[in-house]
Motif scaffolding. Structure first.
Motif, PDB file in Angstrom:
ATOM      1  N   ALA A  83       6.100  46.951   5.002  1.00 42.26           N
ATOM      2  CA  ALA A  83       6.541  46.486   6.196  1.00 42.26           C
ATOM      3  C   ALA A  83       6.604  44.833   6.127  1.00 42.26           C
ATOM      4  O   ALA A  83       7.644  44.212   6.911  1.00 42.26           O
ATOM      5  CB  ALA A  83       5.808  46.832   7.363  1.00 42.26           C
ATOM      6  N   THR A  84       5.758  44.136   5.692  1.00 43.80           N
ATOM      7  CA  THR A  84       5.631  42.796   5.477  1.00 43.80           C
ATOM      8  C   THR A  84       7.213  42.152   4.946  1.00 43.80           C
ATOM      9  O   THR A  84       7.911  41.308   5.572  1.00 43.80           O
ATOM     10  CB  THR A  84       4.547  42.371   4.731  1.00 43.80           C
ATOM     11  OG1 THR A  84       3.237  42.899   5.053  1.00 43.80           O
ATOM     12  CG2 THR A  84       4.455  40.764   4.774  1.00 43.80           C
ATOM     13  N   HIS A  85       7.620  42.918   3.741  1.00 41.54           N
ATOM     14  CA  HIS A  85       8.551  42.513   3.212  1.00 41.54           C
ATOM     15  C   HIS A  85       9.933  42.500   4.211  1.00 41.54           C
ATOM     16  O   HIS A  85      10.764  41.720   4.248  1.00 41.54           O
ATOM     17  CB  HIS A  85       9.055  43.072   2.011  1.00 41.54           C
ATOM     18  CG  HIS A  85       9.981  42.993   1.335  1.00 41.54           C
ATOM     19  ND1 HIS A  85      10.420  43.766  -0.038  1.00 41.54           N
ATOM     20  CD2 HIS A  85      11.064  42.079   1.298  1.00 41.54           C
ATOM     21  CE1 HIS A  85      11.718  43.213  -0.476  1.00 41.54           C
ATOM     22  NE2 HIS A  85      11.997  42.239   0.277  1.00 41.54           N
ATOM     23  N   VAL A 123      11.534  46.211  15.739  1.00 44.82           N
ATOM     24  CA  VAL A 123      10.198  46.766  16.015  1.00 44.82           C
ATOM     25  C   VAL A 123       9.527  46.895  14.864  1.00 44.82           C
ATOM     26  O   VAL A 123       9.805  47.292  13.773  1.00 44.82           O
ATOM     27  CB  VAL A 123      10.641  48.283  16.634  1.00 44.82           C
ATOM     28  CG1 VAL A 123       9.303  49.149  16.660  1.00 44.82           C
ATOM     29  CG2 VAL A 123      11.285  48.040  18.081  1.00 44.82           C
ATOM     30  N   ASP A 124       8.166  46.475  14.690  1.00 43.54           N
ATOM     31  CA  ASP A 124       7.429  46.926  13.736  1.00 43.54           C
ATOM     32  C   ASP A 124       6.645  48.147  14.040  1.00 43.54           C
ATOM     33  O   ASP A 124       5.674  48.305  14.833  1.00 43.54           O
ATOM     34  CB  ASP A 124       6.012  45.611  13.823  1.00 43.54           C
ATOM     35  CG  ASP A 124       5.056  45.852  12.738  1.00 43.54           C
ATOM     36  OD1 ASP A 124       5.057  46.925  12.048  1.00 43.54           O
ATOM     37  OD2 ASP A 124       4.211  45.065  12.754  1.00 43.54           O
ATOM     38  N   GLY A 125       7.246  49.099  13.178  1.00 41.96           N
ATOM     39  CA  GLY A 125       6.996  50.275  13.218  1.00 41.96           C
ATOM     40  C   GLY A 125       5.811  50.959  12.417  1.00 41.96           C
ATOM     41  O   GLY A 125       5.815  52.147  12.160  1.00 41.96           O
ATOM     42  N   ALA A 126       5.073  50.021  11.565  1.00 39.19           N
ATOM     43  CA  ALA A 126       4.132  50.316  10.631  1.00 39.19           C
ATOM     44  C   ALA A 126       3.134  51.392  11.045  1.00 39.19           C
ATOM     45  O   ALA A 126       2.810  52.374  10.509  1.00 39.19           O
ATOM     46  CB  ALA A 126       3.417  48.989  10.058  1.00 39.19           C
ATOM     47  N   GLN A 127       2.618  51.531  12.272  1.00 38.10           N
ATOM     48  CA  GLN A 127       1.725  52.117  12.885  1.00 38.10           C
ATOM     49  C   GLN A 127       2.204  53.388  13.934  1.00 38.10           C
ATOM     50  O   GLN A 127       1.553  54.117  14.376  1.00 38.10           O
ATOM     51  CB  GLN A 127       0.670  51.342  13.728  1.00 38.10           C
ATOM     52  CG  GLN A 127      -0.027  50.389  12.820  1.00 38.10           C
ATOM     53  CD  GLN A 127      -0.969  50.991  11.652  1.00 38.10           C
ATOM     54  OE1 GLN A 127      -1.182  52.371  12.026  1.00 38.10           O
ATOM     55  NE2 GLN A 127      -1.375  50.353  10.764  1.00 38.10           N
ATOM     56  N   SER A 128       3.657  53.414  14.060  1.00 38.42           N
ATOM     57  CA  SER A 128       4.069  54.388  14.856  1.00 38.42           C
ATOM     58  C   SER A 128       4.929  55.225  14.036  1.00 38.42           C
ATOM     59  O   SER A 128       4.881  56.669  14.188  1.00 38.42           O
ATOM     60  CB  SER A 128       5.224  53.675  15.977  1.00 38.42           C
ATOM     61  OG  SER A 128       6.105  53.229  15.519  1.00 38.42           O
ATOM     62  N   PHE A 137       8.880  49.376   8.325  1.00 38.83           N
ATOM     63  CA  PHE A 137       7.918  50.501   8.379  1.00 38.83           C
ATOM     64  C   PHE A 137       7.053  50.453   7.096  1.00 38.83           C
ATOM     65  O   PHE A 137       7.833  49.925   6.098  1.00 38.83           O
ATOM     66  CB  PHE A 137       8.363  51.877   8.861  1.00 38.83           C
ATOM     67  CG  PHE A 137       9.396  52.355   8.196  1.00 38.83           C
ATOM     68  CD1 PHE A 137      10.727  51.637   8.766  1.00 38.83           C
ATOM     69  CD2 PHE A 137       9.542  53.200   7.206  1.00 38.83           C
ATOM     70  CE1 PHE A 137      12.012  52.179   8.157  1.00 38.83           C
ATOM     71  CE2 PHE A 137      10.734  53.535   6.506  1.00 38.83           C
ATOM     72  CZ  PHE A 137      11.972  53.077   7.050  1.00 38.83           C
ATOM     73  N   SER A 138       5.840  51.046   6.731  1.00 40.89           N
ATOM     74  CA  SER A 138       5.401  51.065   5.595  1.00 40.89           C
ATOM     75  C   SER A 138       5.154  52.564   5.179  1.00 40.89           C
ATOM     76  O   SER A 138       4.659  53.495   5.770  1.00 40.89           O
ATOM     77  CB  SER A 138       3.671  50.870   5.800  1.00 40.89           C
ATOM     78  OG  SER A 138       3.612  49.695   6.585  1.00 40.89           O
ATOM     79  N   ILE A 139       5.816  52.868   3.979  1.00 37.20           N
ATOM     80  CA  ILE A 139       5.916  54.066   3.625  1.00 37.20           C
ATOM     81  C   ILE A 139       4.676  54.512   2.973  1.00 37.20           C
ATOM     82  O   ILE A 139       4.381  55.750   2.946  1.00 37.20           O
ATOM     83  CB  ILE A 139       7.007  54.406   2.663  1.00 37.20           C
ATOM     84  CG1 ILE A 139       8.373  54.156   3.180  1.00 37.20           C
ATOM     85  CG2 ILE A 139       7.182  55.555   1.883  1.00 37.20           C
ATOM     86  CD1 ILE A 139       9.820  54.037   2.716  1.00 37.20           C
ATOM     87  N   HIS A 140       3.800  53.458   2.840  1.00 32.40           N
ATOM     88  CA  HIS A 140       2.377  53.779   2.041  1.00 32.40           C
ATOM     89  C   HIS A 140       1.384  54.179   3.212  1.00 32.40           C
ATOM     90  O   HIS A 140       0.426  54.722   3.042  1.00 32.40           O
ATOM     91  CB  HIS A 140       1.969  52.711   1.306  1.00 32.40           C
ATOM     92  CG  HIS A 140       1.734  51.370   2.064  1.00 32.40           C
ATOM     93  ND1 HIS A 140       0.460  50.992   2.837  1.00 32.40           N
ATOM     94  CD2 HIS A 140       2.685  50.338   2.349  1.00 32.40           C
ATOM     95  CE1 HIS A 140       0.720  49.978   3.553  1.00 32.40           C
ATOM     96  NE2 HIS A 140       1.867  49.450   3.112  1.00 32.40           N
ATOM     97  N   LYS A 141       1.867  54.054   4.418  1.00 30.98           N
ATOM     98  CA  LYS A 141       1.067  54.711   5.655  1.00 30.98           C
ATOM     99  C   LYS A 141       1.690  56.088   6.026  1.00 30.98           C
ATOM    100  O   LYS A 141       1.111  56.495   6.974  1.00 30.98           O
ATOM    101  CB  LYS A 141       1.088  53.768   6.844  1.00 30.98           C
ATOM    102  CG  LYS A 141       0.856  52.279   6.713  1.00 30.98           C
ATOM    103  CD  LYS A 141       0.394  51.504   7.743  1.00 30.98           C
ATOM    104  CE  LYS A 141       0.495  50.232   7.465  1.00 30.98           C
ATOM    105  NZ  LYS A 141      -0.731  49.464   6.844  1.00 30.98           N
ATOM    106  N   MET A 142       2.352  56.411   5.011  1.00 28.09           N
ATOM    107  CA  MET A 142       3.318  57.674   5.580  1.00 28.09           C
ATOM    108  C   MET A 142       3.184  58.663   4.435  1.00 28.09           C
ATOM    109  O   MET A 142       4.078  59.581   4.008  1.00 28.09           O
ATOM    110  CB  MET A 142       4.676  57.517   5.855  1.00 28.09           C
ATOM    111  CG  MET A 142       4.941  56.559   6.853  1.00 28.09           C
ATOM    112  SD  MET A 142       6.822  56.089   7.272  1.00 28.09           S
ATOM    113  CE  MET A 142       7.292  57.477   7.862  1.00 28.09           C
TER     114      MET A 142
END
Ligand SMILES: Cc1ncc(COP(=O)(O)O)c(C=O)c1O
Length: 404
Positions: free
Chosen positions: A88-90, A193-198, A216-221
């Motif tokens: 998500a940072t990238h 939208v920073d959707g890393a946690q949603s 979004f972070s796929i590693h959190k999914m």
């Protein structure tokens, strides 16, 4: 309800499975994701999008399938709106550094942002002279719509972008993105939208929210480490500059000029993490089979168990509203003078409970309040059980009473 899925996760099989409650950082991976990585390296370790031999063609097909799965999951209009990134940072950096800025342009963020949705904007303050404003939350960390509207009115037409985390990794609180977007658009500003946690924990529909960008972070999914995603409206992606140009990012080039490739290629410079992209597809396909509303409800149920068991402890304080229904699957606990790292280590060593301790990359929030000790954060996912929640709450209570 999701208990039968635990068998899909190697780390959750068997007697010694941990109570893994660090899902806001990174989630566990199911067999289908892990196997797809091995399959890539052992069966078709080629380069997608370029080589036309069997390996290359197979990789291109699987990457395209993966992009399609992501697009469907967030209800993007087109697969060409989905860019694979490292994290998500990238994605947020691609938005920040790919847009064109003039001195005095305003970007609004919140006061509970992860460094990834703060530092890129602070960098633009330094480098481009943008005006970064922060909308203050209510005392219980929930979103203050009135303060946001007042701030928008104050900066007026200088407002260029609103960039907010949908759900805070600090506290699990979600904010009314649809309503916020309406206001941002009244000022002709873009909504990122920073959707890393949603995105991992609830239904996120980019068209329904009417937003402009989603990171979004796929590693959190349930996906592989080092994989994230950026969704943007196609016409915005067309006008966004690539922050990593080179191979894959152009249609053609001459000694003195070039013709940019269309999105998403334009943003995916260099040889891709093909195993990661293919495994991302498997992760999203896995999540696509779940009812995301039920995932959200399940996490809230576990958070209620934890909250009700620990809220009476005098030495600690839960960040955000006491009502767990407003904090999704996250219970983040201010530890006062208690040694949060030591307690986190003890939870793992004594009972196999894995949580996060520290400032969770939200240093600004802790620093501004003098909470040097950070917090201890338990964060649930669909594969966690009521036993996990009870074990955490009971062992944590014992630890607090022993150290207190
Ligand atoms: C709200 C939020 N935004 C951004 C990030 C950064 O995500 P990544 O590690 O994928 O860059 C995180 C990671 O914890 C997060 O929780």
């Amino acid at each position: 309800m999701f208990t039968n899925l635990r068998d899909d996760f190697p780390t959750l099989r068997g007697e010694n499975a941990p109570a893994y409650l660090d899902n806001a950082c990174v989630t566990l991976k199911p067999d289908s994701v892990i196997n797809s990585i091995t399959d890539y390296y052992s069966m078709y370790p080629g380069c997608g999008g370029r080589s036309v031999h069997r390996y290359g063609t197979q990789v291109s097909r699987l990457v395209s399938e993966a992009r399609h799965s992501v697009a469907n999951f967030i209800n993007a209009k087109s697969t060409n709106e989905v860019v694979f990134t490292r994290n998500a940072t990238h994605s947020i950096n691609q938005i920040a550094k790919g847009m064109t800025w003039s001195e005095g342009d305003v970007v609004i963020t919140g006061d509970r942002e992860h460094n990834s949705n703060l530092v890129p904007w602070l960098q633009l303050v330094e480098e481009k002279g943008i005006d970064h404003r922060i909308v203050e939350s209510n005392p219980d960390n929930t979103f203050n719509m009135q303060k946001f509207e007042d701030l928008c009115e104050e900066v007026g037409e200088r407002l260029k972008l609103v960039s907010l985390s949908h759900v805070g990794n600090l506290d699990g609180i979600s904010i009314p993105i649809k309503q916020i977007t309406k206001v941002a658009h009244q000022y002709d500003a873009l909504m990122a939208v920073d959707g890393a946690q949603s995105t991992p924990h609830m239904r996120v529909d980019v068209q329904d929210l009417d937003i402009d960008f989603l990171s979004f972070s796929i590693h959190k999914m349930c996906g592989p480490s080092g994989m994230g995603g950026l969704w943007g409206r196609y016409e915005l992606l067309e006008s966004l500059r690539s922050i990593q140009s080179g191979g894959q990012t152009v249609e053609t080039s001459y000694y003195d000029s070039l013709k940019w490739a269309a999105p998403p290629s334009k943003f995916e410079g260099g040889l891709g993490n093909f195993a990661g992209m293919i495994a991302s597809g498997k992760a999203i396909q896995y999540l696509s089979k779940l009812d995301m509303n039920a995932v959200h409800e399940h996490e809230i149920k576990l958070n209620n168990i934890i909250t009700n068991k620990i809220k009476h402890l005098d030495a600690i304080e839960i960040i955000g509203p006491e009502n767990a229904n407003q904090r999704g699957g996250i219970c983040s606990i201010l530890m006062g003078d208690l040694p949060s790292h030591d307690i986190a280590i003890l939870l793992d060593e004594a009972a196999g409970i894995m949580v996060r301790s520290g400032q969770h990359c939200v240093h600004s929030w802790f620093n501004s309040r003098g909470y040097d000790n950070g917090s201890l954060r338990a964060s649930a996912y669909f594969y966690n059980t009521e036993e996990d929640a009870n074990l955490f709450a009971d062992t944590f209570t014992e630890a607090v009473e022993a150290f207190g």
